[in-house]
Design an enzyme around this catalytic site. Structure first.
Site, PDB file in Angstrom:
ATOM      1  N   ASN A   8     -62.174   4.379   4.956  1.00  0.00           N
ATOM      2  CA  ASN A   8     -62.780   5.469   5.304  1.00  0.00           C
ATOM      3  C   ASN A   8     -61.366   5.997   6.571  1.00  0.00           C
ATOM      4  O   ASN A   8     -61.277   4.935   6.608  1.00  0.00           O
ATOM      5  CB  ASN A   8     -63.734   4.108   7.027  1.00  0.00           C
ATOM      6  CG  ASN A   8     -64.138   4.919   7.469  1.00  0.00           C
ATOM      7  OD1 ASN A   8     -63.983   6.398   7.232  1.00  0.00           O
ATOM      8  ND2 ASN A   8     -64.720   4.578   8.959  1.00  0.00           N
ATOM      9  N   LYS A  10     -61.490   8.240   8.505  1.00  0.00           N
ATOM     10  CA  LYS A  10     -62.540   8.348   9.895  1.00  0.00           C
ATOM     11  C   LYS A  10     -61.345   9.731  10.026  1.00  0.00           C
ATOM     12  O   LYS A  10     -61.132  10.421   8.670  1.00  0.00           O
ATOM     13  CB  LYS A  10     -61.763   7.052  10.859  1.00  0.00           C
ATOM     14  CG  LYS A  10     -61.873   5.983  10.527  1.00  0.00           C
ATOM     15  CD  LYS A  10     -61.631   5.125  11.535  1.00  0.00           C
ATOM     16  CE  LYS A  10     -62.613   3.395  11.136  1.00  0.00           C
ATOM     17  NZ  LYS A  10     -62.483   2.430  12.221  1.00  0.00           N
ATOM     18  N   HIS A  91     -71.919   4.300  11.360  1.00  0.00           N
ATOM     19  CA  HIS A  91     -70.467   3.227  10.609  1.00  0.00           C
ATOM     20  C   HIS A  91     -71.427   2.999  12.758  1.00  0.00           C
ATOM     21  O   HIS A  91     -71.640   4.123  13.434  1.00  0.00           O
ATOM     22  CB  HIS A  91     -69.589   4.326  11.142  1.00  0.00           C
ATOM     23  CG  HIS A  91     -67.685   3.510  11.294  1.00  0.00           C
ATOM     24  ND1 HIS A  91     -67.787   3.206  12.166  1.00  0.00           N
ATOM     25  CD2 HIS A  91     -67.633   3.021  10.252  1.00  0.00           C
ATOM     26  CE1 HIS A  91     -66.280   2.447  12.161  1.00  0.00           C
ATOM     27  NE2 HIS A  91     -66.211   2.529  10.806  1.00  0.00           N
ATOM     28  N   GLU A  93     -68.861   3.308  14.929  1.00  0.00           N
ATOM     29  CA  GLU A  93     -68.382   4.577  15.603  1.00  0.00           C
ATOM     30  C   GLU A  93     -69.566   5.861  16.113  1.00  0.00           C
ATOM     31  O   GLU A  93     -69.735   6.268  16.914  1.00  0.00           O
ATOM     32  CB  GLU A  93     -66.377   5.053  15.098  1.00  0.00           C
ATOM     33  CG  GLU A  93     -65.565   4.559  15.510  1.00  0.00           C
ATOM     34  CD  GLU A  93     -64.560   4.016  14.515  1.00  0.00           C
ATOM     35  OE1 GLU A  93     -64.897   5.095  13.618  1.00  0.00           O
ATOM     36  OE2 GLU A  93     -64.206   3.284  14.662  1.00  0.00           O
ATOM     37  N   GLU A 159     -70.133  -4.721   9.584  1.00  0.00           N
ATOM     38  CA  GLU A 159     -68.618  -4.502  10.612  1.00  0.00           C
ATOM     39  C   GLU A 159     -68.565  -5.225  12.266  1.00  0.00           C
ATOM     40  O   GLU A 159     -69.084  -4.168  13.210  1.00  0.00           O
ATOM     41  CB  GLU A 159     -68.428  -3.075  10.362  1.00  0.00           C
ATOM     42  CG  GLU A 159     -68.231  -2.567   9.379  1.00  0.00           C
ATOM     43  CD  GLU A 159     -67.026  -1.086   9.524  1.00  0.00           C
ATOM     44  OE1 GLU A 159     -66.178  -1.955   8.741  1.00  0.00           O
ATOM     45  OE2 GLU A 159     -67.393  -0.589  10.205  1.00  0.00           O
ATOM     46  N   GLY A 165     -60.711  -1.384  14.421  1.00  0.00           N
ATOM     47  CA  GLY A 165     -59.445  -1.353  14.512  1.00  0.00           C
ATOM     48  C   GLY A 165     -58.529  -1.823  16.018  1.00  0.00           C
ATOM     49  O   GLY A 165     -57.362  -1.806  16.490  1.00  0.00           O
ATOM     50  N   SER A 201     -60.600  -4.882  10.025  1.00  0.00           N
ATOM     51  CA  SER A 201     -59.315  -4.685  10.316  1.00  0.00           C
ATOM     52  C   SER A 201     -59.483  -5.679   9.137  1.00  0.00           C
ATOM     53  O   SER A 201     -58.015  -6.677   8.982  1.00  0.00           O
ATOM     54  CB  SER A 201     -59.394  -5.785  11.708  1.00  0.00           C
ATOM     55  OG  SER A 201     -58.732  -5.325  12.782  1.00  0.00           O
TER      56      SER A 201
HETATM   57  P1  PGA Z   1     -60.562  -0.941  10.360  1.00  0.00           P
HETATM   58  O1  PGA Z   1     -61.728   0.009  10.612  1.00  0.00           O
HETATM   59  O2  PGA Z   1     -60.289  -1.234   8.970  1.00  0.00           O
HETATM   60  O3  PGA Z   1     -59.545   0.465  11.240  1.00  0.00           O
HETATM   61  O4  PGA Z   1     -60.345  -1.777  11.529  1.00  0.00           O
HETATM   62  C1  PGA Z   1     -63.235  -0.226   9.563  1.00  0.00           C
HETATM   63  C2  PGA Z   1     -64.369   0.736   9.968  1.00  0.00           C
HETATM   64  O5  PGA Z   1     -63.981   0.957  11.010  1.00  0.00           O
HETATM   65  O6  PGA Z   1     -63.998   0.903   8.935  1.00  0.00           O
END
Ligand code: PGA
Length: 238
Positions: A8, A10, A91, A93, A159, A165, A201
């Site tokens: 992803n 983003k 997601h 976010e 997740e 993140g 992460s």
């Molecule tokens: P990350 O993000 O690996 O940077 O923690 C995972 C995600 O949001 O899908």
């Protein structure tokens, strides 16, 4: 079994990053994982064109209406027309920063499936909800999947929002426990065996132990998917 190694990007990378990224994957991907890269919508066509035969291309979001006066949105059929065949839905976010509710995500899921897109549907609890993760995830599942009868084009990504993140990864014991709960919830409520990816992460240094778990059908990677070297290191780690 092949596992799904989903990236992803983003709101990162630009057009110039597509070519070296795809080239690196093509050259270095050795085992038979199922690679899916979810890129910003403006890059979908170009990524899908260059990645043909190398990996799958996915969107990060699409709207539930088929067309009309929805300035700034893109429909599932637009995603499909770029050559992409996957989309993320729900997601964290999107849920947190853009106010997407379970009801909206259910409509997005229906719209994406109707267009024949494969969906990676994300669920997860925030830090304050960690102790009651069961009720939070169950609500996201029951409301998000209401009315769905064909699950063949869906995988779920668990997740934990507190691990996205942040560098904080759930322990393998926690991942096993929650994935088993998610699978059981799908079985009880919809009678299906759901594939469940882990996200939060994931990086080359921890992916081996996560991907080794039977309850984990793949991973969804944010930060560590921006560089092809890290992404492929994760895919090769099992
Ligand atoms: P990350 O993000 O690996 O940077 O923690 C995972 C995600 O949001 O899908």
């Amino acid at each position: 079994m092949d596992k799904i190694i989903a990236a992803n990007w983003k709101m990162n990378n630009t057009f110039a990053d597509i070519k070296p990224f795809v080239k690196y994957i093509k050259k270095n991907q050795k085992n038979k994982n199922n690679l899916v890269v979810c890129v910003p919508s403006v890059m979908l066509s170009e990524f899908a064109k260059q990645a043909k035969g190398v990996c799958e291309t996915g969107a990060q979001n699409c709207y539930f209406e088929a067309k009309g006066a929805y300035t700034g949105e893109i429909s599932a059929s637009m995603v499909k027309s770029t050559g992409a065949n996957y989309t993320l839905v729900g997601h964290s976010e999107r849920r947190q920063l853009f106010g997407e509710t379970n009801e909206m995500l259910n409509k997005k899921l229906v719209a994406a499936l109707k267009e024949g897109l494969k969906v990676i549907f994300c669920i997860g609890e925030v830090l304050e909800e960690k102790s009651k993760y069961k009720s939070v995830l169950k609500k996201q599942i029951v409301e998000g999947f209401a009315g769905i009868t064909d699950f063949s084009n869906i995988v779920v990504a668990y997740e934990p929002v507190w691990a996205i993140g942040t560098g904080k990864v759930a322990t393998t014991a926690d991942i096993k426990k929650v994935h088993a709960f998610v699978k059981q919830t799908f079985k009880e409520n919809f009678g299906v065996d759901m594939l469940v990816l882990y996200g939060g992460s994931v990086k080359p240094s921890n992916s081996k132990e996560i991907l080794a778990l039977d309850e984990v059908d793949g991973v969804l990677i944010g930060g560590a998917s921006l560089k092809a070297e890290d992404y492929i290191a994760i895919a090769q780690s099992r």
